[in-house]
Design a protein around this motif. Structure first.
Motif, PDB file in Angstrom:
ATOM      1  N   ALA A 165      -9.106  -9.339   5.678  1.00  0.00           N
ATOM      2  CA  ALA A 165      -9.584  -8.293   4.716  1.00  0.00           C
ATOM      3  C   ALA A 165     -10.850  -9.049   4.082  1.00  0.00           C
ATOM      4  N   ARG A 217      -5.131 -10.167  -1.033  1.00  0.00           N
ATOM      5  CA  ARG A 217      -5.482 -10.077   0.733  1.00  0.00           C
ATOM      6  C   ARG A 217      -4.634 -11.271   1.348  1.00  0.00           C
ATOM      7  N   SER A 265      -8.076  -6.176  -1.507  1.00  0.00           N
ATOM      8  CA  SER A 265      -7.981  -5.330  -0.438  1.00  0.00           C
ATOM      9  C   SER A 265      -6.814  -4.363  -0.294  1.00  0.00           C
ATOM     10  N   TYR A 266      -5.764  -5.171  -0.934  1.00  0.00           N
ATOM     11  CA  TYR A 266      -4.447  -4.447  -0.535  1.00  0.00           C
ATOM     12  C   TYR A 266      -3.521  -4.589  -1.640  1.00  0.00           C
ATOM     13  N   ASN A 271       1.691  -3.100  10.237  1.00  0.00           N
ATOM     14  CA  ASN A 271       0.798  -3.039   9.055  1.00  0.00           C
ATOM     15  C   ASN A 271       0.250  -4.167   8.519  1.00  0.00           C
ATOM     16  N   GLU A 297       0.800  -1.218   0.090  1.00  0.00           N
ATOM     17  CA  GLU A 297       0.113  -0.110  -0.132  1.00  0.00           C
ATOM     18  C   GLU A 297       0.903   1.134   0.103  1.00  0.00           C
ATOM     19  N   GLN A 345      -3.732  -5.971   8.413  1.00  0.00           N
ATOM     20  CA  GLN A 345      -4.617  -6.308   7.108  1.00  0.00           C
ATOM     21  C   GLN A 345      -5.195  -7.521   7.176  1.00  0.00           C
TER      22      GLN A 345
END
Length: 171
Positions: A77, A109, A82-83, A70, A15, A74
């Motif tokens: 998700a 994810r 999502s990421y 981080n 991200e 996550q």
């Protein structure tokens, strides 16, 4: 004689957050097609029929040299995309010095976060398995392969292999 281009430097971004100095290893996705044998009447042997992408090809595994809050935040998700992760690699030929940039972007994810062994005074490593639904490979800024599973997009060297299929089903 020519020498191959070898990975000299790499980084991973999650991200947009850089893991320079933290990422120790990346297992890049193995792209594979699902092929099934077909031998119809009058054929003297079988051919492999393309049935789309293999079910287990959409995995990118990576390792970090320690705890990362981080990634842990996550986990779980809801959305399949999502990421975003981005692998950036710099490859070089040792005979000519020529370099190439390789970028792999995925969206997905995390299926698995392995916290590894915890022993005071020893190096720790966390392994993450990210399952992607979107993949794009670019070399020296040129898009080579793009796969968007939910949107039925499969491009190789700029050719959309599924454009006619989407059209045929009204998409």
């Amino acid at each position: 004689m020519a020498l191959p281009k070898k990975l000299k430097l790499m980084n991973v971004f999650n991200e947009g957050n850089s893991y320079c100095g933290q990422v120790s290893e990346v297992t890049l996705p193995k792209l594979s097609q699902k092929m099934e044998n077909w031998r119809g009447g009058g054929m003297m042997g079988n051919v492999k029929i393309d049935m789309g992408h293999n079910d287990d090809m959409n995995e990118l595994s990576w390792k970090l040299g320690g705890l990362d809050l981080n990634v842990l935040k996550q986990f779980g998700a809801v959305k399949v995309d999502s990421y975003g992760l981005r692998f950036a690699g710099s490859y070089q030929r040792d005979d000519t010095g020529e370099t190439s940039s390789v970028e792999i972007v995925v969206r997905g994810r995390h299926e698995e976060i392995d916290m590894g062994n915890a022993k005071a005074g020893d190096a720790t490593e966390h392994s993450i398995k990210t399952i992607w639904t979107y993949y794009k490979l670019s070399i020296d800024g040129k898009e080579v392969i793009e796969i968007d599973i939910p949107n039925c997009i499969f491009k190789v060297d700029g050719v959309d292999k599924y454009a006619e299929h989407r059209k045929n089903i009204g998409l």
